[in-house]
Design a protein around this motif. Structure first.
Motif, PDB file in Angstrom:
ATOM      1  N   ARG A 189      13.761  31.585 -16.341  1.00 57.15           N
ATOM      2  CA  ARG A 189      13.506  31.890 -14.977  1.00 57.15           C
ATOM      3  C   ARG A 189      14.290  31.259 -13.925  1.00 57.15           C
ATOM      4  N   VAL A 190      14.925  31.871 -13.109  1.00 56.19           N
ATOM      5  CA  VAL A 190      15.821  31.310 -11.995  1.00 56.19           C
ATOM      6  C   VAL A 190      15.409  31.944 -10.997  1.00 56.19           C
ATOM      7  N   ARG A 191      15.073  31.046  -9.871  1.00 57.63           N
ATOM      8  CA  ARG A 191      14.622  31.552  -8.440  1.00 57.63           C
ATOM      9  C   ARG A 191      15.230  30.717  -7.483  1.00 57.63           C
ATOM     10  N   ALA A 192      15.591  31.216  -6.242  1.00 62.22           N
ATOM     11  CA  ALA A 192      16.107  30.367  -5.166  1.00 62.22           C
ATOM     12  C   ALA A 192      15.159  30.409  -3.968  1.00 62.22           C
ATOM     13  N   VAL A 193      14.962  29.285  -3.412  1.00 59.43           N
ATOM     14  CA  VAL A 193      13.785  29.122  -2.344  1.00 59.43           C
ATOM     15  C   VAL A 193      14.574  28.556  -0.999  1.00 59.43           C
ATOM     16  N   ARG A 194      14.689  29.487  -0.165  1.00 58.72           N
ATOM     17  CA  ARG A 194      15.112  29.035   1.253  1.00 58.72           C
ATOM     18  C   ARG A 194      14.208  28.001   2.049  1.00 58.72           C
ATOM     19  N   VAL A 195      14.980  26.818   2.475  1.00 55.17           N
ATOM     20  CA  VAL A 195      14.235  25.836   2.902  1.00 55.17           C
ATOM     21  C   VAL A 195      14.756  25.974   4.717  1.00 55.17           C
ATOM     22  N   ASP A 196      13.940  26.216   5.419  1.00 53.88           N
ATOM     23  CA  ASP A 196      14.032  26.437   6.965  1.00 53.88           C
ATOM     24  C   ASP A 196      14.041  25.089   7.564  1.00 53.88           C
TER      25      ASP A 196
END
Length: 129
Positions: free
Chosen positions: A41-48
């Motif tokens: 499982r690969v996921r990308a999470v944006r950090v603002d």
């Protein structure tokens, strides 16, 4: 059940193809015996909200975290970590030549006694040659 989480600074969204990075990591992991393909499982999470180095907003970061069930030998994990890091570094090399980006990666073991899971992905995978 290896999990790959890519945390990235929001200022990179316009210059990095994050779906492409996810796919590069998935494909690299799937080629390694260390990572069972049905569990990847690969996921990308944006950090603002972030602050980097001298505070200049031009700086960005990509931090890759790999979590996988404990039990693999240290040399196997080190080799897999190096291969995933090299794949990400190669993918990002053209962008890192012109943009200020910190790239990091860490692998952590998951305690199997404290990690419950269920799923039907294996039931729905088509036979691969």
């Amino acid at each position: 059940m290896p999990h790959f989480q890519i945390d990235y600074s929001g200022n990179l969204e316009a210059i990095v193809d994050l779906s492409g990075l996810c796919e590069r990591i998935r494909a690299t992991a799937a080629d390694l015996e260390t990572f069972p393909m049905p569990g990847i499982r690969v996921r990308a999470v944006r950090v603002d909200h972030y602050a980097i180095a001298d505070g200049d907003p031009k700086h960005g970061f990509i931090d890759i975290s790999i979590r996988l069930r404990a039990g693999r030998a240290a040399d196997v994990k080190a080799d897999a970590t190096a291969k995933i890091f090299e794949a990400a570094k190669d993918y990002l090399a053209p962008i890192m030549q012109t943009h200020s980006i910190a790239l990091s990666l860490e692998m952590r073991d998951i305690d199997p006694g404290l990690s419950l899971k269920t799923g039907t992905i294996r039931d729905h995978l088509e036979a691969h040659s």
